[in-house]
Scaffold this motif. Structure first.
Motif, PDB file in Angstrom:
ATOM      1  N   ARG A   1       0.834  -1.215   0.000  1.00 26.49           N
ATOM      2  CA  ARG A   1       0.000   0.000   0.000  1.00 26.49           C
ATOM      3  C   ARG A   1       0.861   1.254   0.000  1.00 26.49           C
ATOM      4  O   ARG A   1       0.531   2.245  -0.656  1.00 26.49           O
ATOM      5  CB  ARG A   1      -0.955  -0.007   1.200  1.00 26.49           C
ATOM      6  N   GLU A   2       1.969   1.219   0.739  1.00 26.26           N
ATOM      7  CA  GLU A   2       2.856   2.379   0.785  1.00 26.26           C
ATOM      8  C   GLU A   2       3.500   2.644  -0.578  1.00 26.26           C
ATOM      9  O   GLU A   2       3.623   3.797  -1.007  1.00 26.26           O
ATOM     10  CB  GLU A   2       3.933   2.167   1.851  1.00 26.26           C
ATOM     11  N   VAL A   3       3.905   1.583  -1.268  1.00 20.16           N
ATOM     12  CA  VAL A   3       4.473   1.747  -2.606  1.00 20.16           C
ATOM     13  C   VAL A   3       3.443   2.382  -3.540  1.00 20.16           C
ATOM     14  O   VAL A   3       3.761   3.312  -4.304  1.00 20.16           O
ATOM     15  CB  VAL A   3       4.950   0.394  -3.176  1.00 20.16           C
ATOM     16  N   LEU A   4       2.213   1.908  -3.473  1.00 17.92           N
ATOM     17  CA  LEU A   4       1.156   2.476  -4.306  1.00 17.92           C
ATOM     18  C   LEU A   4       0.914   3.939  -3.944  1.00 17.92           C
ATOM     19  O   LEU A   4       0.726   4.787  -4.831  1.00 17.92           O
ATOM     20  CB  LEU A   4      -0.131   1.666  -4.149  1.00 17.92           C
ATOM     21  N   ALA A   5       0.931   4.264  -2.658  1.00 10.95           N
ATOM     22  CA  ALA A   5       0.745   5.648  -2.222  1.00 10.95           C
ATOM     23  C   ALA A   5       1.840   6.549  -2.794  1.00 10.95           C
ATOM     24  O   ALA A   5       1.571   7.675  -3.232  1.00 10.95           O
ATOM     25  CB  ALA A   5       0.728   5.725  -0.691  1.00 10.95           C
TER      26      ALA A   5
ATOM     27  N   LEU B   1       7.838  -9.967  -6.008  1.00 15.11           N
ATOM     28  CA  LEU B   1       8.597  -9.176  -5.055  1.00 15.11           C
ATOM     29  C   LEU B   1       7.775  -8.935  -3.796  1.00 15.11           C
ATOM     30  O   LEU B   1       6.609  -8.539  -3.866  1.00 15.11           O
ATOM     31  CB  LEU B   1       8.977  -7.826  -5.678  1.00 15.11           C
ATOM     32  N   ALA B   2       8.361  -9.179  -2.646  1.00 21.92           N
ATOM     33  CA  ALA B   2       7.682  -8.938  -1.374  1.00 21.92           C
ATOM     34  C   ALA B   2       7.458  -7.442  -1.192  1.00 21.92           C
ATOM     35  O   ALA B   2       8.214  -6.612  -1.714  1.00 21.92           O
ATOM     36  CB  ALA B   2       8.516  -9.491  -0.223  1.00 21.92           C
ATOM     37  N   GLY B   3       6.418  -7.101  -0.441  1.00 25.27           N
ATOM     38  CA  GLY B   3       6.093  -5.705  -0.226  1.00 25.27           C
ATOM     39  C   GLY B   3       7.246  -4.924   0.371  1.00 25.27           C
ATOM     40  O   GLY B   3       7.563  -3.812  -0.081  1.00 25.27           O
ATOM     41  N   ARG B   4       7.897  -5.472   1.391  1.00 26.00           N
ATOM     42  CA  ARG B   4       9.017  -4.778   2.039  1.00 26.00           C
ATOM     43  C   ARG B   4      10.176  -4.569   1.076  1.00 26.00           C
ATOM     44  O   ARG B   4      10.859  -3.539   1.095  1.00 26.00           O
ATOM     45  CB  ARG B   4       9.480  -5.564   3.259  1.00 26.00           C
ATOM     46  N   GLU B   5      10.420  -5.562   0.227  1.00 27.78           N
ATOM     47  CA  GLU B   5      11.507  -5.467  -0.753  1.00 27.78           C
ATOM     48  C   GLU B   5      11.244  -4.330  -1.733  1.00 27.78           C
ATOM     49  O   GLU B   5      12.130  -3.517  -2.039  1.00 27.78           O
ATOM     50  CB  GLU B   5      11.626  -6.807  -1.490  1.00 27.78           C
ATOM     51  N   LEU B   6      10.005  -4.258  -2.232  1.00 30.15           N
ATOM     52  CA  LEU B   6       9.629  -3.184  -3.145  1.00 30.15           C
ATOM     53  C   LEU B   6       9.713  -1.828  -2.462  1.00 30.15           C
ATOM     54  O   LEU B   6      10.174  -0.842  -3.046  1.00 30.15           O
ATOM     55  CB  LEU B   6       8.195  -3.413  -3.651  1.00 30.15           C
ATOM     56  N   LEU B   7       9.267  -1.773  -1.228  1.00 30.71           N
ATOM     57  CA  LEU B   7       9.228  -0.509  -0.511  1.00 30.71           C
ATOM     58  C   LEU B   7      10.635   0.058  -0.301  1.00 30.71           C
ATOM     59  O   LEU B   7      10.845   1.271  -0.440  1.00 30.71           O
ATOM     60  CB  LEU B   7       8.522  -0.685   0.832  1.00 30.71           C
ATOM     61  N   VAL B   8      11.590  -0.789   0.007  1.00 29.34           N
ATOM     62  CA  VAL B   8      12.974  -0.326   0.168  1.00 29.34           C
ATOM     63  C   VAL B   8      13.460   0.309  -1.133  1.00 29.34           C
ATOM     64  O   VAL B   8      14.068   1.395  -1.131  1.00 29.34           O
ATOM     65  CB  VAL B   8      13.887  -1.494   0.595  1.00 29.34           C
TER      66      VAL B   8
END
Length: 330
Positions: free
Chosen positions: A203-207, A316-323
């Motif tokens: 959700r954070e990546v999308l935001a 890709l895991a959410g945390r991986e994408l977010l980093v």
């Protein structure tokens, strides 16, 4: 025009309630439509249409139609419009129900003899088989003003398919693009939409991607209007809520089947070209036109291109994408 998930669903729902509908498709889809068409939606509605309830063929099947619902993939717009130009009857209207920005301009350029009307489908439809589609979310078909739009809305009046005529459709298309920025992200995650939205990192990546678009729209002087009930500028804030609170606030948007996936995921599975150049790519082009950058959307665009080249999701895991995305947005 275009018997994919959206074309089959909208056309099938109209045909199920008495409208005269023709599908222009090809290959496996046409062969399957010769046996019938199944349409269903969230909430339990199902209809099994027999072949005599509609027409199906190549582009010539649309020769007698007075309203053409243009439902091809964005990358196929120019070619499909060229095929249609030699067939379409004088005075026919063309309503674009496609993802992305720029399709209406292409249609108006290729079909100058037609009344081309912008539209959008801000809900998810899953292709269950070549002749079976399922609407996995609530939502309305939104179309711009015009006589054809009013007739389309009237044809859907007694069906579960709701067509709303919007005077602000151009602004709605930018609001819809905001939602479509999740299409590529869904390819990268490799999980169903409901599961993806349960993960605060996704959700954070999308935001972050949405905030880039909103910033670029501000620079361009464009005010987006929500394709759903939620204001576009509130969506990134809602996405960042704790998951328990997000479920409460976004419960309407989360009314989707466990099977719901994005249309870009369907394209990946089917071996088609990605639509992200018309989604995240549109953000990047608008940004560049105003001397800005859109690194998060650029990264999604490039990673999706890589996934399609490899014919599989990187999961890709959410945390991986977010980093990765936080590094880009700094």
């Amino acid at each position: 025009m275009g018997a994919g998930a959206i074309g089959l669903y909208v056309g099938g729902m109209l045909a199920a309630f008495g409208a005269t509908v023709a599908f222009a498709g090809r290959g496996r889809t046409l062969e399957s439509l010769s046996r019938g068409l199944a349409v269903s939606r969230l909430g339990g509605f199902k209809a099994e249409l027999k072949p005599h309830q509609y027409r199906a063929g190549g582009v010539m099947a649309l020769a007698e139609c007075d309203i053409i619902l243009f439902c091809t993939k964005s990358g196929d717009t120019a070619q499909a419009a060229s095929e249609l130009s030699g067939v379409i009857r004088p005075g026919a209207a063309v309503i674009s129900l496609q993802n992305g920005i720029g399709n209406v301009d292409t249609l108006r350029r290729c079909l100058p003899q037609c009344d081309v009307i912008p539209g959008t489908v801000p809900f998810n439809v899953v292709r269950m088989s070549p002749n079976a589609v399922h609407c996995a979310m609530d939502g309305q078909v939104l179309v711009g003003p015009g006589d054809a739009s009013r007739r389309l809305a009237a044809a859907a009046l007694n069906s579960p398919l709701t067509v709303a005529v919007r005077d602000d459709i151009e602004a709605v298309l930018w609001g819809k693009l905001l939602l479509n920025l999740n299409n590529g992200l869904n390819v990268l995650s490799g999980v169903p939409l409901r599961q993806q939205f349960e993960d605060p990192a996704y959700r954070e990546v999308l935001a972050l991607a949405m905030e880039e678009l909103l910033g670029v729209l501000d620079a361009a002087g464009i005010q987006p209007v929500g394709a759903t009930r939620t204001s576009p500028r509130l969506i990134p804030k809602i996405l960042r809520l704790p998951t328990w609170l997000y479920r409460v606030v976004a419960r309407h948007q989360l009314r989707m089947d466990e099977s719901a996936r994005s249309s870009s995921w369907d394209d990946l599975v089917a071996g088609r070209e990605p639509e992200t150049p018309f989604l995240n790519g549109a953000v990047c082009r608008l940004a560049e036109g105003h001397g800005m950058r859109a690194p998060v959307n650029r990264m999604i665009l490039e990673e999706v291109d890589r996934a399609f080249a490899q014919a599989q999701s990187p999961r890709l895991a959410g945390r991986e994408l977010l980093v990765l995305m936080r590094q880009l947005s700094q």
